[in-house]
Design a protein around this motif. Structure first.
Motif, PDB file in Angstrom:
ATOM      1  N   GLN A  43       0.792  -1.065  -0.282  1.00  0.00           N
ATOM      2  CA  GLN A  43       0.270  -0.343   0.079  1.00  0.00           C
ATOM      3  C   GLN A  43       1.002   1.173   0.285  1.00  0.00           C
ATOM      4  OE1 GLN A  43      -2.601  -0.179   3.178  1.00  0.00           O
ATOM      5  NE2 GLN A  43      -3.552  -2.216   2.666  1.00  0.00           N
ATOM      6  N   THR A  63      -5.884   4.555  -1.735  1.00  0.00           N
ATOM      7  CA  THR A  63      -6.862   5.649  -2.139  1.00  0.00           C
ATOM      8  C   THR A  63      -7.964   5.775  -2.376  1.00  0.00           C
ATOM      9  OG1 THR A  63      -6.339   6.579  -4.484  1.00  0.00           O
ATOM     10  CG2 THR A  63      -4.945   7.472  -2.872  1.00  0.00           C
ATOM     11  N   GLY A  64      -9.084   6.328  -1.978  1.00  0.00           N
ATOM     12  CA  GLY A  64     -10.162   6.388  -2.097  1.00  0.00           C
ATOM     13  C   GLY A  64     -11.337   5.446  -1.454  1.00  0.00           C
ATOM     14  N   ILE A  65     -10.668   4.974  -0.157  1.00  0.00           N
ATOM     15  CA  ILE A  65     -11.272   4.631   1.058  1.00  0.00           C
ATOM     16  C   ILE A  65     -10.886   4.672   2.297  1.00  0.00           C
ATOM     17  CG2 ILE A  65     -10.911   2.296  -0.587  1.00  0.00           C
ATOM     18  CD1 ILE A  65      -9.360   1.066   0.690  1.00  0.00           C
ATOM     19  N   ARG A  66     -11.650   4.004   2.954  1.00  0.00           N
ATOM     20  CA  ARG A  66     -11.121   4.553   4.951  1.00  0.00           C
ATOM     21  C   ARG A  66     -10.469   3.319   5.140  1.00  0.00           C
ATOM     22  NH1 ARG A  66     -13.699   7.331   8.589  1.00  0.00           N
ATOM     23  NH2 ARG A  66     -15.043   8.298   7.256  1.00  0.00           N
ATOM     24  N   SER A  67      -9.501   3.503   5.198  1.00  0.00           N
ATOM     25  CA  SER A  67      -8.924   2.235   6.413  1.00  0.00           C
ATOM     26  C   SER A  67      -7.368   2.509   7.151  1.00  0.00           C
ATOM     27  CB  SER A  67      -8.172   1.597   4.687  1.00  0.00           C
ATOM     28  OG  SER A  67      -7.841  -0.161   4.478  1.00  0.00           O
ATOM     29  N   ASN A 209      -8.886   8.287   6.516  1.00  0.00           N
ATOM     30  CA  ASN A 209     -10.965   8.558   5.849  1.00  0.00           C
ATOM     31  C   ASN A 209     -10.554   8.406   4.285  1.00  0.00           C
ATOM     32  OD1 ASN A 209     -10.298  11.287   4.997  1.00  0.00           O
ATOM     33  ND2 ASN A 209     -11.364  11.928   6.553  1.00  0.00           N
ATOM     34  N   THR A 210     -11.443   8.430   4.261  1.00  0.00           N
ATOM     35  CA  THR A 210     -11.987   8.113   2.179  1.00  0.00           C
ATOM     36  C   THR A 210     -10.793   9.209   1.754  1.00  0.00           C
ATOM     37  OG1 THR A 210     -13.698   9.598   2.547  1.00  0.00           O
ATOM     38  CG2 THR A 210     -13.233   6.737   1.930  1.00  0.00           C
TER      39      THR A 210
END
Length: 285
Positions: A43, A63-67, A209-210
């Motif tokens: 990642q 990118t583009g997700i909460r993780s 976050n996202t």
């Protein structure tokens, strides 16, 4: 410590010469464009997109997700409580402020590769709250359980920070400088001797976050170890004409038990004879 000890002792010296040995445990500026010994790198990438220094930096790349993401590397294990360890790194974020549930930390020392669940020590943002304060904490199970150093730095949007942390027999020191400012902050200090974890890794952890994925960079990460030789860590009065010395590390008995290696003087400067030296009961070093 017995206050009576101060009535007759002016100073105590321990006369043995030890070689001071330094060891660069690792240093990585990512300029070769490779991960090298870093693990769990899926990642992250080595990027030339807005590098901190040089042509490349370590860059978060999810990118583009909460993780959450981590990356780690193994370190050679040695007697960390016997010398001076210094960590340094540079870090920057994009033009945003950490949310209350977001976290970023540099794991100074960890007992496992998965630093998100490890025991050890870390410095970072929002380790135990959403105040955006930079702190150094003891970690247990990936959670901050003890503040070691509370800094006065509140993380802001678009920050670039160079961080230096050191540990020497229980004394932690931290300093930083922002951007291209050549002046370091005043040292912040804390006290806690490294606990008896089986240390094996360092690493980075980022919970995001996202909208904030892919907007963290690290560079110029290094870790140095220097064995400075033993020093007198504590002096206690334990009875009539007896004092107990605690050293920062184990010393060979042939040197430790030689009375001529010690000197004690009164406040007036008169030498006090050291007739004998023995190891304290229960000392297994």
């Amino acid at each position: 410590m017995d206050k009576n000890i101060y009535k007759f002792i002016f100073f105590l010296m321990f006369f043995i010469s030890f070689e001071s040995r330094g060891q660069l445990m690792f240093s990585d500026d990512f300029e070769n464009g490779l991960f090298g010994n870093w693990d769990n790198s899926v990642q992250w990438n080595i990027s030339n997109q807005s590098p901190i220094t040089g042509k490349y930096s370590l860059h978060h790349n999810l990118t583009g997700i909460r993780s959450s993401s981590l990356i780690n590397r193994k370190i050679p294990v040695t007697g960390f409580n016997d010398g001076l360890i210094t960590w340094s790194f540079k870090v920057k974020n994009g033009n945003w402020i950490f949310g209350a549930t977001e976290q970023l930390w540099f794991s100074l020392i960890s007992d496992r590769a998965d630093i998100s669940t490890s025991n050890g020590y870390a410095i970072g943002i929002n380790l135990n709250g959403g105040d955006n304060m930079l702190k150094l904490c003891r970690m247990e199970g990936g959670k901050a359980v003890q503040d070691i150093i509370l800094t006065d730095l509140v993380w802001r949007a678009g920050m670039l920070l160079e961080v230096e942390v050191s540990h020497e027999y229980g004394l932690w020191k931290f300093r930083y400088r922002e951007g291209t400012n050549p002046t370091w902050s005043i040292d912040k200090t804390g006290i806690e001797r490294l606990l008896n974890f089986s240390f094996s890794n360092i690493g980075l952890f980022y919970k995001f976050n996202t909208t904030h994925g892919g907007q963290i960079w690290f560079d110029d990460i290094s870790m140095n170890y220097k064995n400075l030789g033993p020093v007198v860590h504590e002096v206690r009065s334990v009875g009539h004409n007896q004092i107990l010395l605690l050293f920062s590390e184990a010393i060979a008995p042939a040197l430790l038990l030689q009375p001529n290696n010690y000197q004690i003087k009164t406040i007036g400067g008169t030498s006090v004879s050291v007739n004998s030296v023995r190891k304290a009961a229960g000392d297994t070093a």
